[in-house]
Design a protein around this motif. Sequence first.
Motif, short mmCIF file in Angstrom:
data_model
loop_
_atom_site.label_atom_id
_atom_site.label_comp_id
_atom_site.label_asym_id
_atom_site.label_seq_id
_atom_site.Cartn_x
_atom_site.Cartn_y
_atom_site.Cartn_z
N ASP A 287 91.22 88.17 -41.23
CA ASP A 287 92.55 88.23 -40.65
C ASP A 287 92.48 88.16 -39.13
OD1 ASP A 287 91.27 90.64 -40.37
OD2 ASP A 287 93.01 91.89 -40.86
N VAL A 288 91.30 87.82 -38.59
CA VAL A 288 91.13 87.67 -37.15
C VAL A 288 90.56 86.28 -36.89
CG1 VAL A 288 90.02 88.53 -35.06
CG2 VAL A 288 90.74 90.14 -36.84
N LEU A 289 91.33 85.44 -36.22
CA LEU A 289 90.90 84.07 -35.95
C LEU A 289 90.63 83.90 -34.47
CD1 LEU A 289 93.51 82.04 -38.05
CD2 LEU A 289 91.37 83.08 -38.81
N PRO A 290 89.60 83.14 -34.10
CA PRO A 290 89.40 82.84 -32.68
C PRO A 290 90.60 82.04 -32.17
CG PRO A 290 87.99 81.46 -34.06
CD PRO A 290 88.60 82.47 -34.96
N SER A 291 90.91 82.22 -30.90
CA SER A 291 92.12 81.59 -30.35
C SER A 291 92.13 80.08 -30.53
CB SER A 291 92.26 81.95 -28.87
OG SER A 291 92.47 83.33 -28.71
N ASN A 292 90.97 79.44 -30.38
CA ASN A 292 90.95 77.97 -30.50
C ASN A 292 91.20 77.51 -31.92
OD1 ASN A 292 88.50 78.78 -31.56
ND2 ASN A 292 87.25 77.38 -30.36
N ALA A 293 91.03 78.40 -32.90
CA ALA A 293 91.26 78.03 -34.29
C ALA A 293 92.73 78.16 -34.70
CB ALA A 293 90.39 78.88 -35.21
N LEU A 294 93.54 78.79 -33.87
CA LEU A 294 94.95 78.94 -34.22
C LEU A 294 95.68 77.61 -34.29
CD1 LEU A 294 95.84 82.11 -32.12
CD2 LEU A 294 95.51 81.96 -34.60
#
Length: 561
Positions: A287-294
Amino acid sequence: MRFTRTSKALGIVAITALALTGCGAGGGSTDGSSNAAGDPNKVITAYSNEPQNPLLPANTNEVYGGRVVNLLFEGLRSYDANGKAVNALADSIESSDAQNWTIKVKQGQKFTNGEAITAKTFVDSWNFAANSKNLQNNGFFFESIAGYEDVSAVTTSKSADGKTTSTPAPKADTMSGLKATDDSTITVKLAQPEADWSLRLGYSAFYPLPAAALADPKTYGENPVGNGPYKFDKQGSWVHDQSITLVKNPDYNGTRAAKNGGVTFKFYTDPGPAYTDLQSDNLDVTDVLPSNALKTYVNDFPDRNATKAVATDSTLNIPGYNPNFQGEAGKLRRQALSYAINREEIAKVVFNGTRTPAKAFAPPVIDGFKEGIKGSEVLTFDAAKAKDLWAQANKIQPYDDSKPLQIASNTDGGNKEWIDAVANGFKNNLGIQAEIQPFAKFAEVLNLRKTQQLPGLTRAGWQGDYPSLYNFLGPVWATGASSNYEKYSNPEFDKLLKEGLAAKSTDEANAKFNQAQEILFQDLPGLPLWDQARAIVWSNNVVKAETGWNGEILYYGITAK
């Protein structure tokens, strides 16, 4: 709510706009389980990080410890995927006047060590949690029970630099309003009528504890014994800074029965490697995605992603002990900082629409949310106004710019990019230097906040404990509250909260709570930033994953292939 009687229940949640905007393979159900067939004995792996404290429910008030505790324990109530409260270990919860409550506890329930769970178990556990000498973070949640003030009493002192120190000084060992009249009956007398009080009873602070936890909390917290859908695989299942391994509890017969064989929480200090592990099926859900993966997760995980508006918000907290933000100059600077943040742009560019700019101190999915609260105009971006307010403050008291303004944050949660954007806004619009103060673990930030040692600001956020507008205000900003780490205090704010709790209708209560938010907008102990649409992705090893009303993954409902 899981009320059994009254029609005047406050805080009944209207969790709106919770439709999935992503898509996932397999059908879903309202309890969070998948309808597709799978392997009920296969263990899944999930993203997490090192919990802050030993795993006692009443001492766990951060998300990484909380997700474990919620799987190990079952309380009198629980919440379904949509935020509806349902009875769990409670047969009934009744009151004729909203002040005197009678709770009937289901018989035959046991912890995984075979110890019986009775009414006395709950009474002893709650008294332990509320007693200030036990230093439980969530003791504040028992504030409503008569006698709480005696068992939670502390003495306070202030140091020369304005920091507050509290020392436990309980005047009683037990709350006078809490009794076990027999093995199955709990009676509770509140300090004042509160029609929605029983809504709290699904929160982890109210979970039952076995005798061993009360006798030696620290040792117990390393290898907790609970009564929930999962249990520790063995002694030592918590490998610090590495993982926690849970297995299905075969004796559990509640509403959250596990659809898999267990959950292994793998600890990461950076969401990037976790995302890579998911792509190669070496991790099952996050439930935690790296910002570039958003910007890419929907395409990276076709039919294996979901996004849902949840009861979770984010703030930028400003400690009252920081000299730059005290007095009239400090008030102007707080406003200036808020006007200098371009929430709309950050939500769009950094978060790719998975955040919406905050309009209040609570998210819009909670019943009672109100837009346009007096003072909330400080949440709009206005560079000119920010600069003017900052200049006014400097005329009163010059800003100490000998060091950059630091923003404390954990790096495991994908926070660096938005903090950099906020810091650039401060630099461009206010002419001050600002930067992230990075920590590998969320627990490290919390410990710094708790000991009032922040050199600057801190990122903060709140994931709903139970579905109520009050829950986003009281535990975070009330005087002495469990998560009020920056020690904000305003008697008028506290008074309005108390009046709201005693109100006789939902509308009356929420009106008081929203009036209390006007005080927060005057003082700005924290700056509301944005509300979350929780994005999750899962591997090819599982059928589907879902989040609940507050954004927590429903791990028990995940079916492995």
